[in-house]
Motif scaffolding. Sequence first.
Motif, short mmCIF file in Angstrom:
data_model
loop_
_atom_site.label_atom_id
_atom_site.label_comp_id
_atom_site.label_asym_id
_atom_site.label_seq_id
_atom_site.Cartn_x
_atom_site.Cartn_y
_atom_site.Cartn_z
N HIS A 156 0.86 -1.19 0.00
CA HIS A 156 0.00 0.00 0.00
C HIS A 156 0.89 1.24 0.00
O HIS A 156 1.71 1.41 0.90
N LYS A 157 0.72 2.06 -1.02
CA LYS A 157 1.54 3.26 -1.16
C LYS A 157 1.02 4.33 -0.20
O LYS A 157 0.19 5.17 -0.56
N LEU A 158 1.52 4.27 1.03
CA LEU A 158 1.02 5.13 2.09
C LEU A 158 2.13 5.46 3.07
O LEU A 158 3.00 4.62 3.36
N ALA A 159 2.09 6.66 3.59
CA ALA A 159 2.84 6.97 4.81
C ALA A 159 1.89 6.74 5.97
O ALA A 159 0.69 7.00 5.87
N ILE A 160 2.42 6.25 7.09
CA ILE A 160 1.61 5.98 8.27
C ILE A 160 2.06 6.91 9.39
O ILE A 160 3.26 7.07 9.64
N SER A 161 1.09 7.50 10.07
CA SER A 161 1.43 8.39 11.17
C SER A 161 0.31 8.35 12.20
O SER A 161 -0.64 7.57 12.09
N GLY A 162 0.44 9.24 13.20
CA GLY A 162 -0.60 9.33 14.19
C GLY A 162 -1.77 10.17 13.73
O GLY A 162 -2.85 10.14 14.32
N GLY A 163 -1.57 10.96 12.67
CA GLY A 163 -2.62 11.83 12.14
C GLY A 163 -2.64 11.80 10.63
O GLY A 163 -2.23 10.81 10.01
N ASP A 164 -3.09 12.89 10.02
CA ASP A 164 -3.23 12.94 8.57
C ASP A 164 -1.97 13.38 7.84
O ASP A 164 -1.93 13.42 6.62
N MET A 165 -0.94 13.76 8.60
CA MET A 165 0.34 14.17 8.02
C MET A 165 1.47 13.42 8.73
O MET A 165 1.37 13.08 9.89
N ALA A 166 2.55 13.18 7.98
CA ALA A 166 3.74 12.56 8.55
C ALA A 166 4.94 13.39 8.15
O ALA A 166 4.97 14.02 7.08
N GLU A 167 5.95 13.40 9.00
CA GLU A 167 7.22 14.03 8.67
C GLU A 167 8.27 12.94 8.68
O GLU A 167 8.57 12.36 9.72
N SER A 168 8.82 12.64 7.51
CA SER A 168 9.69 11.47 7.39
C SER A 168 10.64 11.65 6.22
O SER A 168 10.39 12.41 5.29
N SER A 169 11.77 10.94 6.30
CA SER A 169 12.62 10.80 5.11
C SER A 169 12.06 9.67 4.26
O SER A 169 11.37 8.78 4.75
N ILE A 170 12.34 9.70 2.97
CA ILE A 170 11.91 8.61 2.09
C ILE A 170 13.10 8.11 1.29
O ILE A 170 14.01 8.86 0.97
N LEU A 171 13.08 6.82 1.01
CA LEU A 171 14.16 6.18 0.27
C LEU A 171 13.82 6.15 -1.21
O LEU A 171 12.85 5.52 -1.63
#
Length: 294
Positions: A156-171
């Motif tokens: 599933h092409k998704l970022a997962i977080s505690g809310g509707d936005m995530a702050e993350s690095s991506i590979l």
Amino acid sequence: MRQYFIAALVVAIFVTAVLYLAPATTYSTFSRICTSDGPFGGTTWEAIFEKYRRCMQTHPNLTTPELTWDRGPELAIRDCYKFGPRVIAVANKDELKQVMLPNDMLATCKFATFGIGKDATAEEKIKKMLPNCEFYGADPVEDGNKAEYEKVGSFHKLAISGGDMAESSILTKAGYQARQKMPAMPLYRFFDEIVKSKLIDYLFIDVEWAEYDLFKFLQAEKAAGSGLTFCQVNLEVHAAQGNTHKTQFRQFVQQLLRENHYALAHDEMAAGHHRLFFFNQKAEECRRKYLPFS
């Protein structure tokens, strides 16, 4: 019944071969306690766990954010975690994941991976050992992750977080990009809408700093508020960016210990990151499936 016995025997032989012959899979040093009347002349698991928990809560290496970040859980576990269910270490391309195998190797289970990093080697090995486990992977980058994870389950092409936005690095093909904000699916929605299960047997999390926003959702009391139960969690906590992260990390560890649900059974630091493993020793569904006593 005869067919089930034969199938179970085949799985047991396969698992034995994987564990003893595959160089990428190794045993941890944890002891197995499995007598029905309790080990050590009747001592119960509850008594052993409570002694462990008190030891962890008062351990000098967990008293401040700085000490906790500086290998605190690893040092405390070394001193406090003396006995427990057998945990095995399953290797992917560059690290080890810790897992407890179920009492029934043919049991159904739910497995979720948040942050695939173009490597599902450990999941492939576990899938071979647990053929009736369903796998669900989420990563905001499709390239290199979709084909890799679909060897074992659904991607599933998704970022997962505690809310509707995530702050993350991506590979990406060019390597890890600087951290950025991106749309995300809240963790509880992923389990409700995609996995469609409130019981998650195995959860691997490696989400490049977004884990700090997930801490509160992994705590047993918060998860229970959404009807969720996690049996086993592998969590990579990326290098603290200042005192705020260190404080959040210590608060998370202390909350796990206060709740009296999880046993923090493994931690190691690699490249400045913590790799934690904890298992749910209180939820009846998890005890029945994974502990050698109930």
